[in-house]
Design an enzyme around this catalytic site. Structure first.
Site, short mmCIF file in Angstrom:
data_model
loop_
_atom_site.label_atom_id
_atom_site.label_comp_id
_atom_site.label_asym_id
_atom_site.label_seq_id
_atom_site.Cartn_x
_atom_site.Cartn_y
_atom_site.Cartn_z
NE ARG A 112 54.44 64.36 35.62
CZ ARG A 112 54.19 63.19 35.05
NH1 ARG A 112 53.73 63.14 33.82
NH2 ARG A 112 54.42 62.09 35.71
CE LYS A 134 54.09 84.67 46.85
NZ LYS A 134 54.19 85.41 48.12
CD GLU A 176 46.61 92.38 51.30
OE1 GLU A 176 47.77 92.82 51.18
OE2 GLU A 176 46.35 91.35 51.97
CD GLU A 224 57.68 86.10 48.84
OE1 GLU A 224 56.55 86.13 48.32
OE2 GLU A 224 57.87 85.93 50.03
NE ARG A 228 54.89 87.38 44.42
CZ ARG A 228 54.20 86.67 43.56
NH1 ARG A 228 54.79 86.16 42.51
NH2 ARG A 228 52.91 86.45 43.74
CG ASN A 232 55.05 88.71 52.32
OD1 ASN A 232 53.93 88.32 52.05
ND2 ASN A 232 56.13 88.21 51.76
CG HIS A 239 50.84 85.84 58.41
ND1 HIS A 239 51.91 85.73 57.56
CD2 HIS A 239 49.76 85.97 57.62
CE1 HIS A 239 51.49 85.79 56.31
NE2 HIS A 239 50.19 85.94 56.32
P1 NAD Z 1 37.58 84.95 50.08
O1 NAD Z 1 37.96 84.32 48.82
O2 NAD Z 1 37.30 84.05 51.24
O3 NAD Z 1 36.33 85.91 49.84
C1 NAD Z 1 35.77 86.60 50.95
C2 NAD Z 1 34.27 86.38 51.05
O4 NAD Z 1 33.62 87.16 50.07
C3 NAD Z 1 33.83 84.95 50.81
O5 NAD Z 1 32.78 84.64 51.69
C4 NAD Z 1 33.33 84.99 49.36
O6 NAD Z 1 32.38 83.99 49.09
C5 NAD Z 1 32.71 86.34 49.32
N1 NAD Z 1 32.63 86.96 48.00
C6 NAD Z 1 33.49 86.87 46.97
N2 NAD Z 1 33.13 87.68 45.99
C7 NAD Z 1 32.00 88.29 46.38
C8 NAD Z 1 31.16 89.26 45.80
N3 NAD Z 1 31.44 89.78 44.60
N4 NAD Z 1 30.07 89.66 46.48
C9 NAD Z 1 29.80 89.17 47.72
N5 NAD Z 1 30.57 88.27 48.34
C10 NAD Z 1 31.67 87.84 47.67
O7 NAD Z 1 38.69 85.99 50.59
P2 NAD Z 1 39.64 87.03 49.81
O8 NAD Z 1 39.85 88.12 50.77
O9 NAD Z 1 39.17 87.32 48.46
O10 NAD Z 1 41.00 86.20 49.66
C11 NAD Z 1 41.69 85.71 50.77
C12 NAD Z 1 42.52 84.53 50.33
O11 NAD Z 1 43.42 84.98 49.32
C13 NAD Z 1 43.34 83.91 51.42
O12 NAD Z 1 43.21 82.52 51.36
C14 NAD Z 1 44.77 84.33 51.08
O13 NAD Z 1 45.72 83.37 51.48
C15 NAD Z 1 44.70 84.46 49.59
N6 NAD Z 1 45.67 85.41 49.02
C16 NAD Z 1 46.45 84.98 48.01
C17 NAD Z 1 47.35 85.83 47.42
C18 NAD Z 1 48.17 85.37 46.26
O14 NAD Z 1 49.08 86.09 45.84
N7 NAD Z 1 47.87 84.23 45.70
C19 NAD Z 1 47.47 87.16 47.87
C20 NAD Z 1 46.66 87.57 48.90
C21 NAD Z 1 45.75 86.69 49.48
N1 GLY Z 2 50.51 88.49 48.28
C1 GLY Z 2 51.89 88.45 48.19
C2 GLY Z 2 52.43 88.01 46.86
O1 GLY Z 2 51.74 87.78 45.90
O2 GLY Z 2 53.61 87.88 46.76
#
Ligand code: NAD
Ligand code: GLY
Length: 349
Positions: A112, A134, A176, A224, A228, A232, A239
């Site tokens: 939990r 998130k 971003e 959100e 927040r 987006n 998307h």
């Molecule tokens: P990712 O986590 O897939 O990383 C991208 C690639 O880079 C992967 O192949 C990873 O292994 C590699 N990598 C990571 N660090 C590295 C480094 N230092 N050197 C070399 N390679 C490295 O992608 P991302 O762009 O980091 O994140 C995208 C994800 O984040 C999506 O799933 C999205 O939904 C999520 N996201 C979440 C939020 C949130 O608020 N929680 C916000 C934006 C995006």
């Molecule tokens: N990436 C959008 C949020 O964190 O709200």
């Protein structure tokens, strides 16, 4: 008959985000570092030279958005059960947004809810995904459809990790950063226009400003319900682009960059933004080799796809539109004619 449960809560979920070289940290509890094969090969030794714990385990997942699923979350949970983690144990998310989201989600549901820490390694996760709580995973119905709001106890952003990041991933993170500047901070946008983010000192400053912007938004609207949603900006269009191209052609940040250009076109049509301002945003994105063009083959199908977005309802689409540079409006009142006019414009390139 009625029984009332008084459950008014005062919760302090505040935490610090440190942007600096990692310092040595000891955790007086059981800890599991969750990472993937790519990051482990590049940076696990460095991480383990900095952190230690009463008992430390490493859980290594497959690399890729396609592994952001129940099976990977189960791998994390199973490992915690096998090592008899309890409610005082902790997870460390060590990776990009995929690892961060899944680790946070596993932490939110293990017995939990237990604590977790974010050590983000991509630019996108340093400026966006690791901050704000998130968490989640994908399922067969779509992206991030299962999840929870679960704030990390701390975020440690060490720019050292970015030295190995492929340039496309770097640019995806820049998208971003631009998003936050356009929607919330004109001075930050001007800083970015004049800056070279390839310079580590300048990059560190940009990360700080992006994180401050996001932290400020999250502090106002954690779940959100309002402002927040502005984070987006570019995502409503982005998307659909990701979906149409099967999540293969564009990285998320690249699709968002095109999406921001499309949102700007809408803002332009509605006199919320000038042509000159829209050009400035496009130029900034192009400075980091981000794509800004996309051919919409079927505007009607693109329009219908908006309704699959989490932020849309059955009858309305939520758009985040810039109000000049440094401000925005969140609206679900754009008439269909205006939307189609924008989509058709991208059908004629
Ligand atoms: P990712 O986590 O897939 O990383 C991208 C690639 O880079 C992967 O192949 C990873 O292994 C590699 N990598 C990571 N660090 C590295 C480094 N230092 N050197 C070399 N390679 C490295 O992608 P991302 O762009 O980091 O994140 C995208 C994800 O984040 C999506 O799933 C999205 O939904 C999520 N996201 C979440 C939020 C949130 O608020 N929680 C916000 C934006 C995006
Ligand atoms: N990436 C959008 C949020 O964190 O709200």
């Amino acid at each position: 008959m009625q029984v009332h449960i008084p459950l008014k809560k005062v919760v302090d979920d505040s935490y610090d985000i440190t942007i600096d070289e990692l310092s040595k940290i000891y955790f007086d509890t059981k800890v599991a570092v969750v990472t993937n094969k790519t990051i482990s090969a590049l940076h696990l030794d460095y991480l383990l030279s900095k952190i230690s714990a009463k008992e430390l385990h490493v859980i290594t997942l497959q690399d890729g958005e396609e592994y952001k699923n129940q099976q990977s979350v189960d791998t994390i949970l199973d490992s915690m059960f096998e090592h008899r983690f309890n409610r005082k144990s902790m997870l460390i998310a060590f990776g990009g947004g995929v690892i961060g989201d899944m680790t946070g989600f596993a932490a939110s549901i293990y017995q939990r809810g237990i604590d977790f820490i974010q050590i983000p390694t991509t630019l996108l996760s340093q400026v966006d995904a690791s901050v704000g709580g998130k968490t989640g995973m994908n399922n067969k119905y779509g992206k991030n459809l299962v999840g929870a709001f679960h704030q990390p106890r701390a975020v440690y952003i060490d720019p050292h990790f970015l030295t190995t990041l492929p340039s496309r991933e770097f640019s995806a993170g820049v998208a971003e950063i631009v998003k936050m500047a356009v929607t919330f901070n004109k001075d930050f946008f001007e800083f970015l226009e004049n800056a070279d983010l390839k310079n580590p000192k300048i990059l560190q400053e940009a990360i700080k400003q992006a994180v401050e912007t996001k932290a400020n938004v999250v502090a106002q609207d954690e779940k959100e319900q309002g402002v927040r949603a502005a984070l987006n900006y570019g995502h409503t269009f982005g998307h659909v682009i990701e979906n149409e191209t099967g999540y293969k052609k564009f990285l998320h940040g690249e699709a968002v960059a095109i999406g921001m250009v499309m949102a700007n076109e809408m803002a332009l049509k509605m006199n919320l933004m000038s042509e000159k301002e829209a050009q400035r945003v496009k130029r900034l994105l192009e400075k980091y080799d981000l794509p800004t063009a996309y051919l919409i083959k079927d505007a009607k199908a693109f329009y219908e796809a908006f309704f699959l977005d989490k932020k849309s309802s059955d009858s309305s689409i939520t758009f985040i539109l810039p109000l000049g540079i440094g401000n925005m409006v969140i609206t679900d009142k754009v008439d269909v004619g205006t939307v189609m006019c924008v989509l058709n414009k991208f059908g004629k390139q």
